[in-house]
Design an enzyme around this catalytic site. Structure first.
Site, short mmCIF file in Angstrom:
data_model
loop_
_atom_site.label_atom_id
_atom_site.label_comp_id
_atom_site.label_asym_id
_atom_site.label_seq_id
_atom_site.Cartn_x
_atom_site.Cartn_y
_atom_site.Cartn_z
N ASP A 1 -14.49 -8.79 33.91
CA ASP A 1 -13.99 -7.95 34.98
C ASP A 1 -14.21 -6.47 34.62
OD1 ASP A 1 -13.12 -10.29 36.15
OD2 ASP A 1 -11.07 -10.08 35.37
N1 URA Z 1 -10.85 -13.95 32.47
C1 URA Z 1 -10.46 -12.92 33.27
O1 URA Z 1 -9.47 -13.03 33.97
N2 URA Z 1 -11.20 -11.82 33.28
C2 URA Z 1 -12.30 -11.63 32.49
O2 URA Z 1 -12.91 -10.57 32.52
C3 URA Z 1 -12.67 -12.71 31.65
C4 URA Z 1 -11.93 -13.86 31.66
#
Ligand code: URA
Length: 234
Positions: A104
């Protein structure tokens, strides 16, 4: 041996025409000597080839470990948004680079950037069970209920997650080490949300058995060695 314009084009992700322009401008050197002849052939494996003062890496595929900073997206093209490929140093840029897997925008840590589609597929396919390890900072402590649900596989909407591992960092249950084998959208945040817990910070620290190099500051990167690639796959 390979033509110098091809080497420059492949290794730095510029067109053949731009590579020739760089050569003619005297911005390319082989083993310290400027080369202005676009037909010059160099030994791409052993010669030290520089463009605009930066040493180039010429190999069929490259594998780069980046410590992703916040605010940068895991994509190769992001329109108005900065991507992990945009922030690579010029000397590491080449055609077809993309991040193998998505973090993310606000997640930090280990992103693998490559131009090897087969390798990316292998490490991302849930069938291959490659563990990805994260540190999550939480707004409240997790309990045994969360541990057993993670171990059994949390159900998210229509998706049943594969079993995940969770443990506390140094006995602090607001800091979790979480190991998952898939990369579903916002997976870890959604797994905690199911139990009313918000993830405040998330960092990926390991892919397979390869740890994020602790010398890399946010935004920094380095090439992954062949031995290290083995640590990801095994
Ligand atoms: N899980 C998440 O919620 N976000 C990420 O960036 C990676 C794994």
């Amino acid at each position: 041996m390979e033509r110098i314009d091809k080497i420059i084009s492949v290794a730095s992700g510029v067109s053949r025409a731009d590579a020739r322009a760089l050569i003619k401008k005297g911005l390319v050197s082989v083993n310290g000597a400027v080369v202005k002849d676009i037909g010059f052939k160099a030994d791409e494996k052993n010669d030290i080839i520089c463009s605009r003062g930066e040493k180039l890496c010429y190999s069929k595929f490259v594998y780069i470990m980046m410590n992703k900073p916040k605010g940068v997206i895991s994509a190769s093209e992001g329109g108005s948004e900065k991507t992990v490929v945009d922030i690579l140093p010029d000397s590491m840029k080449r055609k077809n680079l993309f991040p193998a897997g998505r973090l993310d925008k606000d997640t930090t840590g280990f992103v693998l950037i490559t131009d090897d589609g087969n390798f990316a597929h292998k490490i991302l396919s849930p069938k291959n069970h490659i563990p990805k390890t994260y540190i999550a900072e939480l707004d409240k402590p997790f309990d045994d209920n969360v541990v057993s649900a993670f171990e059994q596989g949390v159900e998210l909407k229509d998706d049943l997650c594969m079993p995940a591992e969770i443990s506390a960092v140094d006995g602090d249950y607001t800091k979790a080490v979480v190991i998952i084998k898939q990369g579903m959208y916002h997976q870890i945040k959604r797994m905690f949300k199911k139990f009313g817990i918000t993830v405040l910070e998330l960092k990926r620290i390991k892919m397979g058995r390869l740890e994020l190099d602790e010398v890399l500051q946010p935004g920094e990167c380095r090439y992954i060695t062949t031995d290290e690639l083995g640590l990801i796959k095994s």
